[in-house]
Design an enzyme around this catalytic site. Structure first.
Site, PDB file in Angstrom:
ATOM      1  N   LYS A  15      12.280  11.736  -4.732  1.00 11.68           N
ATOM      2  CA  LYS A  15      12.584  10.593  -5.185  1.00 11.68           C
ATOM      3  C   LYS A  15      13.461  10.136  -3.868  1.00 11.68           C
ATOM      4  O   LYS A  15      13.867   8.832  -3.796  1.00 11.68           O
ATOM      5  CB  LYS A  15      13.093  10.250  -6.548  1.00 11.68           C
ATOM      6  CG  LYS A  15      11.955  10.315  -7.643  1.00 11.68           C
ATOM      7  CD  LYS A  15      10.974   9.462  -7.257  1.00 11.68           C
ATOM      8  CE  LYS A  15       9.925   9.634  -8.474  1.00 11.68           C
ATOM      9  NZ  LYS A  15       8.688   8.626  -8.199  1.00 11.68           N
ATOM     10  N   LYS A  69      -2.890  13.362  -4.284  1.00 12.15           N
ATOM     11  CA  LYS A  69      -3.019  13.331  -5.523  1.00 12.15           C
ATOM     12  C   LYS A  69      -3.516  11.811  -6.084  1.00 12.15           C
ATOM     13  O   LYS A  69      -2.903  10.982  -5.605  1.00 12.15           O
ATOM     14  CB  LYS A  69      -1.724  13.630  -6.372  1.00 12.15           C
ATOM     15  CG  LYS A  69      -1.760  13.622  -7.761  1.00 12.15           C
ATOM     16  CD  LYS A  69      -0.463  14.195  -8.397  1.00 12.15           C
ATOM     17  CE  LYS A  69      -0.204  13.585  -9.682  1.00 12.15           C
ATOM     18  NZ  LYS A  69       0.927  14.094 -10.421  1.00 12.15           N
ATOM     19  N   LYS A  77      -1.787   5.417  -8.948  1.00 12.37           N
ATOM     20  CA  LYS A  77      -1.866   4.081  -8.234  1.00 12.37           C
ATOM     21  C   LYS A  77      -1.087   3.632  -7.055  1.00 12.37           C
ATOM     22  O   LYS A  77      -1.373   2.826  -6.560  1.00 12.37           O
ATOM     23  CB  LYS A  77      -1.049   3.243  -9.605  1.00 12.37           C
ATOM     24  CG  LYS A  77       0.128   3.883 -10.207  1.00 12.37           C
ATOM     25  CD  LYS A  77       0.137   3.781 -11.470  1.00 12.37           C
ATOM     26  CE  LYS A  77       1.143   4.814 -11.751  1.00 12.37           C
ATOM     27  NZ  LYS A  77       1.034   5.417 -13.294  1.00 12.37           N
TER      28      LYS A  77
END
Ligand code: TRP
Length: 331
Positions: free
Chosen positions: A111, A191, A194
């Site tokens: 992140k 993977k 969205k």
């Protein structure tokens, strides 16, 4: 029966990866476990978000849970923020967790790269909140994907600290990984998710599914129909393995290796299988989308049941950690 907790972060519409990788197993596990399935909206707040959109995603996620077959008669279906004791327990756990443990978590390091403009404290604390989600129900079993294993390990370490300082309250939870470890998206490499626009949403019609599948990446070495293909490296075939009958899978392997079928044909069969799996879900999804009162009733009830369990655990915790002040009387 053992207690189980798992959850999905409502940051978008649910897709085939969420279903095959998680929710389908959750549905099967409802009979063997005392399951609690949460929509973990506090976790969704660790990235920049739009409040209206969050509400929409939470509602759609509720509809999808029910559409996929999560059953309020068998399991507790709840929304994390509606049981705010999760965050209270997180505070106690925060005070037990060295920052250095959290800085080492792989998802945190990812992140830091991905959202460099918003490296907030919640992001660092994410695994502690997740530990609280699980242990506030004394869950022993947590079905999760591979990427969540470090979080589970951390939860166990936090529990060990708690136990050695304050005594036994929480069992150490075990991660359970589904048969399906990682579902690649239609790009055939990353993977399914969205953010990469490589997924099939659970609400998509057969036509919409076909539009996406027909453009999906296959074995790159196979250019013409007359080129023999290799199903083992083709992501379309790995989706067949999760969705098609053995018979269709055999036909694909034979036809692809023998160059007697083209990718288009193979993709048509996949689209049929996918539609067969998803159409009942789609139908129920739209049923619930049009009945917000029914959805509200189910989740309000689930939230209440979850809150009662959480309250029980917290009473025990208050006693152990020194927050049951005798001079104030009963807490
Ligand atoms: N971090 C999990 C994910 O991204 C979601 C989650 C939050 C969760 N709390 C949990 C999963 C507790 C299992 C148990 O998939």
């Amino acid at each position: 029966m053992k207690r189980l907790f798992s959850g999905v972060k409502p940051t978008g519409d649910l897709h085939l990866g969420n279903y095959l990788g998680a929710i389908k197993q959750w549905v099967e596990m409802q009979d063997g476990y005392e399951a609690i399935y949460g929509i973990v909206d506090y976790h969704a707040m660790t990235a920049t978000y739009d409040p209206k959109e969050l509400e929409e995603y939470v509602f759609k996620c509720c509809c999808n849970y029910l559409a996929c077959g999560l059953d309020p008669e068998k399991s507790i279906l709840m929304i994390q923020s509606q049981v705010p004791l999760h965050t209270e327990l997180t505070w106690f756990l925060n005070c037990l967790t060295p920052v250095s443990w959290l800085e080492r978590v792989p998802t945190f390091k990812d992140k830091v790269q991905q959202q460099a403009d918003n490296i907030n404290l919640g992001l660092l604390d994410y695994p502690v909140l997740m530990a609280a989600d699980i242990i506030i129900y004394k869950a022993e079993v947590v079905p999760v994907g591979e990427d969540q294993l470090p979080h589970l390990e951390l939860a166990r370490e936090i529990i060990r600290r708690f136990t050695s300082q304050f005594g036994e309250v929480f069992p150490e939870p075990q991660a359970i990984m589904g048969k399906v470890r990682r579902i690649k998206g239609l790009d055939g490499s990353e993977k399914m998710g969205k953010s990469l626009n490589n997924c099939i949403y659970l609400y998509e019609t057969k036509e919409e599914i076909w539009a996406k599948i027909s453009k999906a990446v296959t074995d790159p070495a196979r250019i013409k129909k007359s080129d023999p293909g290799n199903p083992d490296i083709c992501n379309i075939f790995s989706l067949h393995k999760m969705l098609s009958t053995q018979e269709v899978q055999d036909k694909v392997v034979e036809g692809c290796r023998g160059a007697t079928i083209g990718c288009i044909e193979c993709k048509r069969w996949l689209t049929d299988a996918m539609d067969e799996e998803l159409s009942p879900i789609r139908e129920k999804y739209f049923y619930y989308m049009e009945r917000p009162e029914e959805v509200s009733e189910i989740f309000t009830d689930g939230n209440k049941k979850a809150a009662a369990l959480a309250e029980q655990t917290m009473q025990e915790v208050y006693g152990k950690i020194g927050l049951k002040y005798k001079f104030l009387g009963k807490r």
